[in-house]
Design an enzyme around this catalytic site. Structure first.
Site, PDB file in Angstrom:
ATOM      1  N   ARG A   1      -8.290  -7.119   0.581  1.00  0.00           N
ATOM      2  CA  ARG A   1      -7.077  -6.282   1.290  1.00  0.00           C
ATOM      3  C   ARG A   1      -7.098  -7.342   2.424  1.00  0.00           C
ATOM      4  NH1 ARG A   1      -4.614  -0.502   1.920  1.00  0.00           N
ATOM      5  NH2 ARG A   1      -3.876  -0.976  -0.114  1.00  0.00           N
TER       6      ARG A   1
ATOM      7  N   HIS B   1       1.575  -6.725  -2.980  1.00  0.00           N
ATOM      8  CA  HIS B   1       1.075  -5.573  -3.177  1.00  0.00           C
ATOM      9  C   HIS B   1       1.099  -5.250  -4.724  1.00  0.00           C
ATOM     10  CE1 HIS B   1      -1.638  -2.314  -2.970  1.00  0.00           C
ATOM     11  NE2 HIS B   1      -0.796  -1.191  -2.293  1.00  0.00           N
TER      12      HIS B   1
ATOM     13  N   GLN C   1      -0.117  -2.291  -6.977  1.00  0.00           N
ATOM     14  CA  GLN C   1       0.431  -1.232  -6.808  1.00  0.00           C
ATOM     15  C   GLN C   1       1.859  -1.137  -7.642  1.00  0.00           C
ATOM     16  OE1 GLN C   1       0.191   1.641  -4.379  1.00  0.00           O
ATOM     17  NE2 GLN C   1       1.871   2.497  -6.158  1.00  0.00           N
TER      18      GLN C   1
ATOM     19  N   ASP D   1       9.419   2.483   1.079  1.00  0.00           N
ATOM     20  CA  ASP D   1       8.188   2.500   1.405  1.00  0.00           C
ATOM     21  C   ASP D   1       8.064   2.625   2.962  1.00  0.00           C
ATOM     22  OD1 ASP D   1       5.484   1.451   1.857  1.00  0.00           O
ATOM     23  OD2 ASP D   1       5.771  -0.640   1.888  1.00  0.00           O
TER      24      ASP D   1
ATOM     25  N   CYS E   1       4.740   4.394  -2.627  1.00  0.00           N
ATOM     26  CA  CYS E   1       3.139   3.901  -2.869  1.00  0.00           C
ATOM     27  C   CYS E   1       2.260   4.797  -2.134  1.00  0.00           C
ATOM     28  CB  CYS E   1       3.228   2.592  -2.532  1.00  0.00           C
ATOM     29  SG  CYS E   1       3.333   2.180  -0.828  1.00  0.00           S
TER      30      CYS E   1
ATOM     31  N   ARG F   1      -2.744   4.008 -10.364  1.00  0.00           N
ATOM     32  CA  ARG F   1      -3.273   2.979  -9.884  1.00  0.00           C
ATOM     33  C   ARG F   1      -4.664   2.846 -10.563  1.00  0.00           C
ATOM     34  NH1 ARG F   1      -2.726   1.372  -4.520  1.00  0.00           N
ATOM     35  NH2 ARG F   1      -3.871  -0.215  -5.216  1.00  0.00           N
TER      36      ARG F   1
HETATM   37  N1  NVA Z   1       3.842  -1.734   3.110  1.00  0.00           N
HETATM   38  C1  NVA Z   1       2.699  -0.742   3.449  1.00  0.00           C
HETATM   39  C2  NVA Z   1       2.130  -0.521   2.209  1.00  0.00           C
HETATM   40  C3  NVA Z   1       1.003   0.549   2.134  1.00  0.00           C
HETATM   41  C4  NVA Z   1       0.059   0.853   0.922  1.00  0.00           C
HETATM   42  C5  NVA Z   1       1.800  -1.378   4.230  1.00  0.00           C
HETATM   43  O1  NVA Z   1       1.567  -2.591   4.122  1.00  0.00           O
HETATM   44  O2  NVA Z   1       1.241  -0.764   5.118  1.00  0.00           O
HETATM   45  N1   CP Z   2      -0.726   2.649  -1.802  1.00  0.00           N
HETATM   46  C1   CP Z   2      -1.968   2.103  -1.268  1.00  0.00           C
HETATM   47  O1   CP Z   2      -2.386   0.885  -1.471  1.00  0.00           O
HETATM   48  O2   CP Z   2      -2.541   3.090  -0.518  1.00  0.00           O
HETATM   49  P1   CP Z   2      -3.803   2.920   0.164  1.00  0.00           P
HETATM   50  O3   CP Z   2      -3.318   2.094   1.515  1.00  0.00           O
HETATM   51  O4   CP Z   2      -4.444   3.986   0.590  1.00  0.00           O
HETATM   52  O5   CP Z   2      -5.030   1.923  -0.590  1.00  0.00           O
END
Ligand code: NVA
Ligand code: CP
Length: 323
Positions: free
Chosen positions: A119, A146, A149, A242, A282, A310
């Site tokens: 990540r 992502h 997800q 989101d 998500c 997930r």
């Molecule tokens: N768009 C959000 C998704 C989190 C799972 C982010 O990148 O923070």
């Molecule tokens: N939806 C998602 O990716 O959650 P986290 O940031 O908790 O991993």
């Protein structure tokens, strides 16, 4: 073998050559449907308590440069359920955080583990990482995509609606974020109509939406963009949003709250959707911002099924890539 997806080729003959899972767009429709098929099988085995140690003795390394609840726990539990193990590596604690190159990190870790999940911020970081790793690399979220997800999202939609192609999805909110981009690629791959509605200045990445439109055309669906949330919501079977401020954009939070004000998923906006629409997010969510508590905690919401999925969707990806 689950036969729920009609008119699909003989799965056993599917030629899987990809080492990594970096975006949904890198795969063809058959591969995405195959992974979903595998995910349903994994979920069935898990629910029935049937052991499925497809990755016995294998280890997944997981590098996080951003916070996570779902991704971290679902990958870790998934590996254990598959008979393997996972190692959590905070970027702050490994030498990567002190300037060791991504290339060297990828080469070194490949000597220890059987797969890597990362990540990170820039999508180019994971591309470089994957090019230098000799083991499969899975995208656990970048600023641009992502994909794991969205595999869980597609699985959830399939379970609740009994199909994917022929449905209409709408995405309301930040068009230029990781979720929207992976949803564009996911909808196009499975033949689901998708309309994205975002404020001026927050439109999706041009290259990603143009490619999704082309893929969608080949798969019999329409990928559209509008600045009107009502237009996007019109007769939608699936409603997705989101956060307005993604990880790494915290300094823009106030500005974004103003820009996205008219893009809240609430009862008034959802009145334009199909009466039996389902709502996905998500998570983590900000109730009172991108969605009201009435919607996310209400009868149309499937966000906790989505979060659970997930685990199942990722186990399918891990099995196909690492077995
Ligand atoms: N768009 C959000 C998704 C989190 C799972 C982010 O990148 O923070
Ligand atoms: N939806 C998602 O990716 O959650 P986290 O940031 O908790 O991993």
């Amino acid at each position: 073998m689950y036969k729920g997806f009609v008119n699909q080729p003989d799965w056993d003959a599917l030629d899987w050559t990809e080492k990594d899972f970096l975006t949904i767009g890198q795969f063809g429709s058959e591969q995405i449907l195959y992974l979903l098929d595998q995910a349903l099988e994994m979920k069935g085995l898990t629910k029935k308590g049937i052991p499925h140690p497809f990755l016995k003795g294998k280890v997944l390394g997981m590098i996080f440069e951003k916070a996570s609840t779902r991704t971290r726990v679902s990958f870790e539990v998934g590996m254990k359920q598959l008979g393997g193990d996972a190692i959590f590596l905070s970027a702050k604690d490994i030498q990567l955080g002190r300037g060791e190159t991504i290339e060297d990190t990828a080469k070194v870790l490949s000597r220890y583990v059987d797969g890597l999940m990362i990540r990170t911020f820039a999508h180019t970081t994971i591309e470089t990482f994957a090019q230098n790793a000799s083991v499969p690399v899975i995208n656990g979220l970048t600023d641009l995509h992502h994909p794991t997800q969205v595999m869980a999202d597609l699985l959830t939609i399939y379970e609740h609606k009994g199909r994917l192609s022929g449905l209409k999805m709408c995405y309301i909110g930040d068009g230029n974020n990781n979720m929207c981009h992976s949803l564009l690629e996911g909808a196009a791959a499975v033949g689901m109509d998708l309309t994205v509605a975002s404020p001026q200045g927050y439109e999706p990445n041009l290259q990603i939406i143009e490619q999704a439109k082309k893929t969608g055309q080949n798969n019999g669906c329409q990928i559209l963009f509008t600045h009107s949330p009502e237009e996007a919501m019109e007769k939608a079977d699936v409603v997705v949003t989101d956060v307005w401020t993604s990880m790494g954009q915290e300094e823009e939070a106030d500005e974004r709250k103003k820009a996205f004000h008219a893009f809240q998923v609430n009862r008034e906006l959802c009145a334009f959707a199909q009466p039996d629409f389902i709502f996905l997010h998500c998570l983590p969510a900000h109730r009172g911002e991108e969605v009201t508590s009435e919607i996310i905690d209400g009868p149309h919401s499937v966000v906790f099924d989505e979060a659970e999925n997930r685990l199942h969707a990722q186990k399918a990806i891990l099995k196909v890539l690492m077995q």
